[in-house]
Write a protein that holds these residues in place. Sequence first.
Motif, PDB file in Angstrom:
ATOM      1  N   TYR A 122      29.761  69.842  11.183  1.00 35.76           N
ATOM      2  CA  TYR A 122      30.073  71.470  10.936  1.00 35.76           C
ATOM      3  C   TYR A 122      29.678  71.655   9.450  1.00 35.76           C
ATOM      4  N   ASP A 123      28.678  72.421   9.409  1.00 34.16           N
ATOM      5  CA  ASP A 123      28.214  72.279   7.950  1.00 34.16           C
ATOM      6  C   ASP A 123      27.316  73.637   7.571  1.00 34.16           C
ATOM      7  N   ALA A 124      26.951  74.276   6.450  1.00 28.11           N
ATOM      8  CA  ALA A 124      26.148  75.278   6.268  1.00 28.11           C
ATOM      9  C   ALA A 124      24.844  74.911   6.113  1.00 28.11           C
ATOM     10  N   GLY A 174      27.675  76.197  12.022  1.00 25.12           N
ATOM     11  CA  GLY A 174      27.882  76.863  10.974  1.00 25.12           C
ATOM     12  C   GLY A 174      26.627  77.098  10.002  1.00 25.12           C
ATOM     13  N   ALA A 175      25.485  76.661  10.533  1.00 20.00           N
ATOM     14  CA  ALA A 175      24.245  76.603   9.733  1.00 20.00           C
ATOM     15  C   ALA A 175      23.774  77.821   9.269  1.00 20.00           C
ATOM     16  N   ARG A 176      23.575  77.780   8.000  1.00 19.95           N
ATOM     17  CA  ARG A 176      22.976  79.197   7.404  1.00 19.95           C
ATOM     18  C   ARG A 176      22.066  78.795   6.250  1.00 19.95           C
ATOM     19  N   ALA A 230      30.650  74.140   4.617  1.00 23.62           N
ATOM     20  CA  ALA A 230      30.487  75.050   5.917  1.00 23.62           C
ATOM     21  C   ALA A 230      31.334  76.382   5.869  1.00 23.62           C
ATOM     22  N   LEU A 231      32.390  76.076   5.428  1.00 21.48           N
ATOM     23  CA  LEU A 231      33.409  77.293   5.110  1.00 21.48           C
ATOM     24  C   LEU A 231      32.886  78.443   4.278  1.00 21.48           C
ATOM     25  N   ASP A 232      33.197  79.476   4.262  1.00 24.01           N
ATOM     26  CA  ASP A 232      32.729  80.529   3.276  1.00 24.01           C
ATOM     27  C   ASP A 232      33.301  80.234   1.888  1.00 24.01           C
ATOM     28  N   PRO A 233      32.250  80.283   1.036  1.00 27.25           N
ATOM     29  CA  PRO A 233      33.078  79.733  -0.515  1.00 27.25           C
ATOM     30  C   PRO A 233      34.136  80.463  -0.838  1.00 27.25           C
ATOM     31  N   GLY A 240      29.401  71.626  -4.209  1.00 27.47           N
ATOM     32  CA  GLY A 240      28.284  71.598  -4.949  1.00 27.47           C
ATOM     33  C   GLY A 240      27.075  72.467  -4.519  1.00 27.47           C
ATOM     34  N   THR A 241      27.006  72.839  -3.065  1.00 27.20           N
ATOM     35  CA  THR A 241      25.964  73.491  -2.664  1.00 27.20           C
ATOM     36  C   THR A 241      26.708  74.697  -1.763  1.00 27.20           C
ATOM     37  N   PRO A 242      27.225  75.563  -2.431  1.00 25.60           N
ATOM     38  CA  PRO A 242      27.788  76.691  -1.392  1.00 25.60           C
ATOM     39  C   PRO A 242      26.768  77.438  -1.107  1.00 25.60           C
TER      40      PRO A 242
END
Length: 300
Positions: A122-124, A174-176, A230-233, A240-242
């Motif tokens: 579960y990750d951006a 949640g990838a973007r 993964a969550l919205d910033p 560290g990497t929003p």
Amino acid sequence: MKQKITIIGVPMDLGQMRRGVDMGPSVIRYAGVVERLEALGYEVEDRGDIQIGRPSRLDVKNDQNLKDLDVVVKANQMLADEVMDIVSEGAFPLILGGDHSIAIGSLAGTAKDKENLGVIWYDAHGDLNTGETSPSGNIHGMPLAASIGLGHENLTSIGGFSPKVKPENIVIIGARSLDEGERILIKERGIHVYTMHEIDRLGMSKVMEEAAEIVTKNTDGVHLSLDLDALDPNDAPGVGTPVIGGPTYRETHLAMEILAEKNIITSAEFVEVNPILDVKNQTAEAAVALIGSLFGEKLL
Ligand SMILES: NC(=[NH2+])NCCC[C@H](N)C(=O)O
Ligand SMILES: [Mn+2]
Ligand SMILES: [Mn+2]
């Protein structure tokens, strides 16, 4: 889910460049993770943190484009041993990061006694880079690749076996933000990915139903690797990497509740909480609330 949960912290910040994520395990503890789980009736053992020491950060890529490779390898080997021990005791390993490079050790430990481990990532990000494809040289962008056996041998061989996971048993949610090499790999290896497009289209409920089906097909355990980015910033600023445009706190809660209902998760990690970048410990508090839901917390 198992009645005993064993927590292990990994104060690792060398897998990326932002300082402070090494304090993640502490702030998740301050946000009350042990008390939250005990209130749900679990026996909780907190084994404290992996001793990483204070290795000096090199901040330079070596010729293989892998920053601080040696210390990352060493810490992950220690973590793998610790997780294997927790699993052999019959407890549920709950790993607190630290940056996402620690997933290499978590997966080495949890996959050790399993033929077919399922993984929910579960990750951006995809975290599917290798030294060859990484734009940054940061190892926190590489753990999933290492776990399917790709990348530097010192990373893939942690735990003494490789690969840890088969690509078809992985679901990324949640990838973007994906790099070119990661896109190619996802297609080549048939890794299942629910990007924000699918989450918006299908809704989180359907996405989790489908994901649960994939990771339980012919598997003998499921590891949840939850990167708070993964969550919205807006809901999780302390990372560290929003990347904007992520699932909300509420959607992520629902995801955890569905996993709890299905009772399929056998190990979990919560990573990338950086209190220096956070707002009043909001991201650590979110992590603890999500952990509560994952372990069956309900309002009524
Ligand atoms: N675990 C993470 N937050 N990973 C972010 C990775 C970002 C980028 N894809 C990289 O390889 O550098
Ligand atoms: Mn990420
Ligand atoms: Mn990640």
